[in-house]
Enzyme design. Structure first.
Site, mmCIF file in Angstrom:
data_model
loop_
_atom_site.group_PDB
_atom_site.id
_atom_site.type_symbol
_atom_site.label_atom_id
_atom_site.label_comp_id
_atom_site.label_asym_id
_atom_site.label_seq_id
_atom_site.Cartn_x
_atom_site.Cartn_y
_atom_site.Cartn_z
ATOM 1 N N ASP A 124 0.305 10.780 7.841
ATOM 2 C CA ASP A 124 1.174 11.432 8.880
ATOM 3 C C ASP A 124 1.616 12.717 8.433
ATOM 4 O O ASP A 124 1.897 13.059 7.361
ATOM 5 C CB ASP A 124 2.419 10.439 9.219
ATOM 6 C CG ASP A 124 2.169 9.350 10.049
ATOM 7 O OD1 ASP A 124 0.691 8.985 10.326
ATOM 8 O OD2 ASP A 124 3.039 8.732 10.717
ATOM 9 N N HIS A 142 1.995 9.489 3.671
ATOM 10 C CA HIS A 142 2.378 11.080 4.435
ATOM 11 C C HIS A 142 1.551 12.085 3.624
ATOM 12 O O HIS A 142 1.480 12.189 2.267
ATOM 13 C CB HIS A 142 3.811 11.060 4.481
ATOM 14 C CG HIS A 142 4.387 10.208 5.220
ATOM 15 N ND1 HIS A 142 4.711 8.880 5.288
ATOM 16 C CD2 HIS A 142 4.906 10.701 6.598
ATOM 17 C CE1 HIS A 142 5.251 8.437 6.297
ATOM 18 N NE2 HIS A 142 5.716 9.351 6.899
#
Length: 203
Positions: free
Chosen positions: A19, A165
């Site tokens: 992400d 992430h």
């Protein structure tokens, strides 16, 4: 209305997802890791980041990974108007399409913040809404490579969707943990696939 955390399949396949990118420092390192093990991943990108790093975005696409919609500016979607929700998704959708030539077909709401009203908006795009099984790894908090590995390993199974992430701040712990996991899982016979590929394996 549901967030998909895992896909019910008997195939040994797992989806790694990332992400908040693209990030010119960390995203390419992840691409190299997946090249080494012959796997693919899904990158839930922010429109703002795509505008900053179109080359990195294009590289992810050219190397056969999937790009999903993670909104334009990463808001809590339940706290903004539905018009804004739609704009966040539409702007990012068109940026991804513009840069890669391929529209996104999956999305993840920032902070996994989601409700029935927001669902009505994501539904207009026909996006499956993607969560994960290893949220407790909290890689964004830099809890240490061992913590990320321990929590994630406990959630490994056929059809697991893993969340990490590649955007914002220092992501070196994530890179290290993903390198270890990608090698381990490949050695255990798992295929590392995109979210869309995993959804097609649902039984």
């Amino acid at each position: 209305m549901k967030i998909i955390q895992q896909v019910s399949t008997s195939q040994k396949a797992i989806a790694f997802t990332f992400d908040d990118g693209p990030n010119p420092e960390y995203t390419p390192q992840l691409l190299d890791i997946f090249d080494e093990v012959g796997g693919r991943a899904t990158f839930f990108m922010m429109g703002k980041q795509i505008e900053l790093y179109p080359e990195t975005t294009r590289d992810v696409h050219l190397r056969k990974h999937e790009i999903g919609n993670h909104t334009y500016s990463h808001p809590f979607m339940t706290q903004i108007s539905l018009e804004e929700c739609e704009r966040e998704l539409r702007d990012t959708d068109s940026l991804i399409t513009q840069v890669t030539g391929t529209p996104p077909v999956v999305m993840r709401p920032p902070y996994l913040d989601y409700n029935t009203e927001v669902h009505a908006v994501t539904d207009k795009f026909a996006y499956p809404v993607i969560g994960s099984v290893n949220g407790g790894a909290r890689d964004w908090e830099l809890p240490g490579v061992d913590h990320i590995l321990e929590v994630t390993r406990a959630q490994i199974g056929c059809g697991s969707i893993l969340l990490f992430h590649d955007g914002f701040g220092d992501r070196s712990q994530t890179i290290e943990a993903v390198r270890i996991l990608a090698n381990e899982l490949t050695a255990q016979g798992y295929q590392l696939v995109t979210v869309s590929e995993l959804l097609q394996m649902a039984e």
